[in-house]
Design an enzyme around this catalytic site. Structure first.
Site, PDB file in Angstrom:
ATOM      1  N   GLU A 174       0.960  -1.078  -0.054  1.00  0.00           N
ATOM      2  CA  GLU A 174      -0.002   0.385   0.500  1.00  0.00           C
ATOM      3  C   GLU A 174       0.697   1.289  -0.394  1.00  0.00           C
ATOM      4  OE1 GLU A 174      -2.978  -0.662  -0.718  1.00  0.00           O
ATOM      5  OE2 GLU A 174      -3.552  -2.122  -0.214  1.00  0.00           O
TER       6      GLU A 174
ATOM      7  N   HIS B 149       1.971   1.718  -3.617  1.00  0.00           N
ATOM      8  CA  HIS B 149       0.697   2.969  -4.054  1.00  0.00           C
ATOM      9  C   HIS B 149       1.124   4.168  -4.336  1.00  0.00           C
ATOM     10  CE1 HIS B 149      -2.014   0.039  -6.084  1.00  0.00           C
ATOM     11  NE2 HIS B 149      -2.044  -1.284  -4.841  1.00  0.00           N
TER      12      HIS B 149
HETATM   13 NI    NI Z   1      -2.831  -2.389  -5.083  1.00  0.00          NI
END
Ligand code: NI
Length: 180
Positions: free
Chosen positions: A144, A147
């Site tokens: 995450e 990201h």
């Molecule tokens: Ni993802």
């Protein structure tokens, strides 16, 4: 509250580097958190979502996930973290990973991740929080935060493997478009 659309690779917005949250009480930030949690809870088979993979105008450094302690089998609690930072990692695993933005029904690939991840962040009230997690969440936290830095798990693949996955993505994209 709104269920947000999850962006599909190769949407250029997946490369956005999210900006830190400066004012946790900003109504726009609070709305973003509520919408992200709502989206998580309404997306089947989803372990986590980062602001930069969702249809959000100015995505901030926020991600949502189901928190649980694997070894203790605690129930999964929808959780949000703001301005997360990795303070320590330990060990290494090389396991299959997938992503809601990269045709999760069709594409998985092995990525090297820590076995234990220690993360610091703020909760939605601005309170400092700390998570030390092993197993699935140790990998998920790294996924995450990648990201939020505009990076996908497939960006970690070696060139030969990446070419192979790119071929599969082209097929998966076609299948998804046909189904839609
Ligand atoms: Ni993802």
């Amino acid at each position: 509250m709104t269920i947000l659309r999850i962006l599909d690779y190769p949407d250029p917005r997946l490369k956005t580097v999210a900006e830190a949250v400066v004012d946790i009480n900003d109504p726009e930030v609070q709305q973003m958190i509520s919408d992200m949690l709502e989206t998580l809870e309404n997306t089947p088979n989803c372990g986590g979502l980062a602001a930069t993979q969702l249809d959000i105008k100015n995505p901030k450094r926020i991600f949502v996930f189901y928190d649980f302690i694997e070894s203790e089998g605690t129930p999964a609690v929808p959780t949000c973290v703001v301005n997360p930072e990795i303070v320590h990692i330990e060990g290494e695993v090389f396991e299959e990973e997938g992503c809601m933005s990269v045709y999760p029904d069709y594409i998985q690939a092995k990525v090297t991740r820590p076995a234990i991840t220690h993360m610091r962040a703020m909760d939605r009230h601005g309170k400092p929080v700390e998570y030390i997690r092993s197993g699935y969440l140790a990998k998920n936290f790294m996924h995450e935060i990648d990201h939020l830095n505009g990076k996908l798990y497939i960006d970690h693949l070696k060139p030969v493997k990446r070419t192979l996955v790119n071929g599969k993505i082209t097929k998966a994209k076609r299948l998804k478009e046909k189904r839609a």
